[in-house]
Design an enzyme around this catalytic site. Structure first.
Site, PDB file in Angstrom:
ATOM      1  N   THR A  27       0.850  -1.185   0.000  1.00 38.80           N
ATOM      2  CA  THR A  27       0.000   0.000   0.000  1.00 38.80           C
ATOM      3  C   THR A  27       0.887   1.237   0.000  1.00 38.80           C
ATOM      4  O   THR A  27       2.099   1.149   0.199  1.00 38.80           O
ATOM      5  CB  THR A  27      -0.908   0.054   1.249  1.00 38.80           C
ATOM      6  OG1 THR A  27      -0.080   0.085   2.414  1.00 38.80           O
ATOM      7  CG2 THR A  27      -1.822  -1.152   1.329  1.00 38.80           C
ATOM      8  N   ALA A  60       3.736  -1.155   4.877  1.00 33.34           N
ATOM      9  CA  ALA A  60       3.130   0.078   5.377  1.00 33.34           C
ATOM     10  C   ALA A  60       4.189   1.172   5.329  1.00 33.34           C
ATOM     11  O   ALA A  60       5.283   1.024   5.877  1.00 33.34           O
ATOM     12  CB  ALA A  60       2.625  -0.115   6.805  1.00 33.34           C
ATOM     13  N   VAL A  86       8.009  -2.407   7.035  1.00 28.66           N
ATOM     14  CA  VAL A  86       8.106  -0.945   6.982  1.00 28.66           C
ATOM     15  C   VAL A  86       8.650  -0.508   5.625  1.00 28.66           C
ATOM     16  O   VAL A  86       9.740  -0.896   5.226  1.00 28.66           O
ATOM     17  CB  VAL A  86       8.993  -0.411   8.121  1.00 28.66           C
ATOM     18  CG1 VAL A  86       9.084   1.115   8.040  1.00 28.66           C
ATOM     19  CG2 VAL A  86       8.457  -0.847   9.479  1.00 28.66           C
ATOM     20  N   LYS A  87       7.866   0.315   4.955  1.00 24.21           N
ATOM     21  CA  LYS A  87       8.216   0.777   3.619  1.00 24.21           C
ATOM     22  C   LYS A  87       8.934   2.119   3.726  1.00 24.21           C
ATOM     23  O   LYS A  87       8.398   3.088   4.276  1.00 24.21           O
ATOM     24  CB  LYS A  87       6.939   0.910   2.793  1.00 24.21           C
ATOM     25  CG  LYS A  87       7.110   0.867   1.298  1.00 24.21           C
ATOM     26  CD  LYS A  87       5.719   0.797   0.657  1.00 24.21           C
ATOM     27  CE  LYS A  87       5.807   0.733  -0.847  1.00 24.21           C
ATOM     28  NZ  LYS A  87       4.444   0.729  -1.447  1.00 24.21           N
ATOM     29  N   VAL A  88      10.159   2.179   3.193  1.00 18.90           N
ATOM     30  CA  VAL A  88      11.040   3.336   3.357  1.00 18.90           C
ATOM     31  C   VAL A  88      11.550   3.778   1.987  1.00 18.90           C
ATOM     32  O   VAL A  88      11.972   2.944   1.182  1.00 18.90           O
ATOM     33  CB  VAL A  88      12.241   2.985   4.259  1.00 18.90           C
ATOM     34  CG1 VAL A  88      13.163   4.184   4.430  1.00 18.90           C
ATOM     35  CG2 VAL A  88      11.771   2.465   5.612  1.00 18.90           C
TER      36      VAL A  88
END
Length: 218
Positions: A27, A60, A86-88
Site C-alpha cells: 500500500t 506500510a 516498513v516501507k522506506v
C-alpha cells in the site's frame, strides 16, 4: 514467485485471498487516499484490517523524510502487527533508517527504486525487499523490466538475500516478464493477476465441452 496485490481496497484483497494465491499486500498514501481513507488513526486501523485478511507481509509506508521521523514511524508501524513490513524511500536518510531497522530485526521494503545502484545500496543496508517501479520507467521510455534483470544479476553475484519486489506493474505481461527474469515478488492490481487466467482457447474449449455435454444428456 510471490504474488502481492497493490491496493488498499479490502474487497479486492479478500477476492485475491480467496483465489488462494495471495502472498501479501503493498500500500501507499496514494492508494489509501483513493479509498477515501485519511487521518493517521484511520490509516493505522486500515493496516490492521488488511493484516486480518491476508496471511503474508503487508507493506506500510513511513511519511517522514528525516531519519528520526522515519525511525519513530517505522517502529510504531512494526508494532501494529507481526506481518507489517516498513516501507522506506531510497534516500540517504532512508538507507540509514533501513540499516537501523535491520539491526533491530524490523523488516523493510525499500521503495521508489529506479536504478540498480539504489537497489545495491538498499541490499547492503539490509533491506528485506526492494521495490523497482517498472511501470513508471516504461512511462519515460526506459525498459523497466531490464532493471529487474540488472538487480537480479547483482544480487546473485554477491548472494544478497534482499528480495526483488517488482512494483508499478501495469498489466499481465509485466507479471510474466518479471517471472521469466527471476523477480522474487510481483505486486500488481488485481486485474493484472486475473489476466493470467484469460485465454480465448480456454473460453471456447469450455463452451464446446458444455455444449457437447448438453447434447449427450438430451
Amino acid at each position: 514467485m510471490k504474488f502481492f496485490i497493490d491496493t488498499a481496497n479490502l474487497d479486492q484483497i479478500k477476492e485475491a485471498q480467496d483465489l488462494g494465491i495471495l502472498d501479501g499486500v503493498t500500500t501507499n498514501p496514494s492508494l489509501m487516499a483513493k479509498e477515501g481513507i485519511s487521518g493517521y488513526d484511520n490509516i493505522m486501523k486500515h493496516y490492521k484490517f488488511i493484516c486480518d485478511i491476508v496471511d503474508g507481509d503487508v507493506s506500510a509506508e513511513v511519511i517522514a523524510t528525516d531519519l528520526e521521523g522515519m525511525i519513530k514511524e517505522g517502529e510504531f508501524l512494526a508494532s501494529l502487527h507481526p506481518q507489517i513490513v516498513v516501507k522506506v524511500p531510497v534516500t540517504k536518510e532512508g538507507i540509514k533508517a533501513i540499516k537501523y531497522f535491520s539491526s533491530k530485526g524490523i523488516r523493510t521494503n525499500c521503495t521508489l527504486i529506479f536504478s540498480a545502484g539504489q537497489a545495491l545500496l538498499a541490499a547492503k543496508a539490509g533491506a528485506t525487499y526492494v521495490s523497482p517501479f517498472i511501470g513508471r520507467l516504461d512511462d519515460i521510455s526506459t525498459n523497466g523490466v531490464h532493471l529487474i534483470a540488472e538487480i537480479r544479476m547483482i544480487y546473485d553475484n554477491y548472494g544478497y538475500e534482499t528480495q526483488i519486489l517488482a512494483a508499478s506493474v501495469r498489466h499481465t505481461m509485466h507479471i510474466l516478464q518479471c517471472a521469466q527474469i527471476g523477480a522474487d515478488v510481483v505486486t500488481s492490481p488485481l486485474s493484472a493477476i486475473m489476466g493470467l487466467l484469460k485465454h480465448p482457447l480456454t473460453d471456447s474449449g469450455l463452451a464446446q465441452f458444455l455444449a457437447d455435454h448438453a447434447k449427450g444428456n438430451k
